[in-house]
Design an enzyme around this catalytic site. Structure first.
Site, PDB file in Angstrom:
ATOM      1  N   GLY A 118       0.953  -1.047  -0.151  1.00  0.00           N
ATOM      2  CA  GLY A 118       0.047   0.088  -0.065  1.00  0.00           C
ATOM      3  C   GLY A 118       0.922   1.154  -0.059  1.00  0.00           C
ATOM      4  CB  CYS A 119       0.264   4.679  -1.356  1.00  0.00           C
ATOM      5  SG  CYS A 119       0.259   4.158  -3.452  1.00  0.00           S
ATOM      6  CB  ALA A 120       0.849   6.141   3.124  1.00  0.00           C
ATOM      7  CB  VAL A 121       4.688   2.222   4.598  1.00  0.00           C
ATOM      8  CG1 VAL A 121       5.324   1.047   5.031  1.00  0.00           C
ATOM      9  CG2 VAL A 121       5.713   3.036   3.452  1.00  0.00           C
ATOM     10  CG  HIS A 188      -3.333   1.142   3.783  1.00  0.00           C
ATOM     11  ND1 HIS A 188      -3.147   1.912   4.683  1.00  0.00           N
ATOM     12  CD2 HIS A 188      -2.269   1.509   2.847  1.00  0.00           C
ATOM     13  CE1 HIS A 188      -1.993   2.695   4.654  1.00  0.00           C
ATOM     14  NE2 HIS A 188      -1.404   2.055   3.406  1.00  0.00           N
TER      15      HIS A 188
END
Length: 293
Positions: A118-121, A188
């Site tokens: 996911g982006c932004a971990v 997410h």
């Protein structure tokens, strides 16, 4: 249960006009000329479950209570029989505390973390497949006319994505009606906000569709299944593990929804082809979303 959305089409819609969510930044374009554009804000939000610190997430900062509730539910830290007594958000401390009637302990789960794509971990605690055992998704009907109508309306909705980019959107839908549209820097987070709203409002999932602007990854499939939603759709593409899990648990997975086209890689038995694709509405080019990378 059929939810009646207001006339404008959403119970919750994006707020691209909210000054707290973006800031204007001056730069220089390809011609060397001054360019002033809107960029999305990122803020840390620390989530507590009772007295235990769980995670700090980077988020745009809207609907923090829904984000906290949804995150805890989707991680299996809030179980169906857990009674939430209070949800307290402190803007100055950038924290949300979710309180339950009975103290919870997730020390073992917190020891094992899986970093997701996911982006932004994104981070998933514990075994990523834990909680999916025994999941049975409802055999809800899915009409292709609903998919075309949803894509047409969602892609034309004013949003932070269209205003500033660098963000993902997720929309909870019922038949051809979009209900709740959440955005965040990580897809997410957007899903968790919807899960938190559903938990707060006691909204059933068996007749819902989840639409996302991002990739159909294993994480997105797992979260959708954990929410009990039988259909996940996107303009973007798939990952192999996402498809494999969707097929294993019977989730309908639809991607590459562009104009009159889409691809279903799992759960096509739910599909009712009640509309000729040639009759589907096509947005003007300026309204089309780019696929999330």
């Amino acid at each position: 249960m059929t939810i009646q959305a207001p006339e404008r089409g959403y119970l919750i819609a994006p707020s691209p006009e909210n000054p707290r969510l973006t800031r204007r930044v001056e730069g220089v374009d390809q011609n060397g000329e001054i360019s002033n554009i809107a960029v999305v804000e990122e803020r840390p939000l620390t989530i507590f479950l009772n007295s235990q610190e769980i995670v700090t997430a980077m988020t745009i900062g809207d609907y923090p209570e829904y984000l906290a509730l949804g995150f805890l539910k989707n991680q299996g830290m809030l179980l169906p029989d857990d009674q939430v007594t209070r949800v307290d958000f402190d803007e100055d401390l950038e924290t949300v505390v979710v309180r339950t009637a009975v103290e919870t302990s997730h020390e073992e789960k917190l020891k094992k973390k899986t970093r997701t794509s996911g982006c932004a971990v994104g981070t998933v605690f514990g075994d990523m497949m834990e909680g999916l055992e025994g999941v049975t998704l409802p055999q809800a009907e899915l009409r292709t006319s609903w998919l075309y109508a949803l894509a047409h309306q969602i892609n034309r909705t004013p949003s932070l994505y269209l205003e500033a980019g660098a963000i993902h959107g997720t929309v909870l839908c019922q038949q051809d009606q979009p209900l709740v549209y959440m955005e965040d820097v990580g897809r997410h987070n957007a899903v968790d906000k919807i899960a938190g709203w559903m938990l707060s409002e006691n909204v059933p999932a068996d007749d819902k569709i989840l639409y996302t602007t991002g990739r159909l990854t294993s994480e997105m499939v797992i979260k959708t299944a954990m929410m009990g939603i039988p259909v996940l759709a996107s303009r973007s593409g798939f990952t192999a593990w996402g498809v494999e899990i969707a097929r294993e648990i019977g989730l309908t997975l639809i991607g590459r929804m562009r104009g009159q086209r889409f691809v279903c890689l799992s759960g096509d038995a739910r599909l009712v082809r009640d509309m000729n694709p040639a009759d589907a509405p096509v947005e003007e080019k300026k309204h089309r979303r780019k696929s999330a990378e």
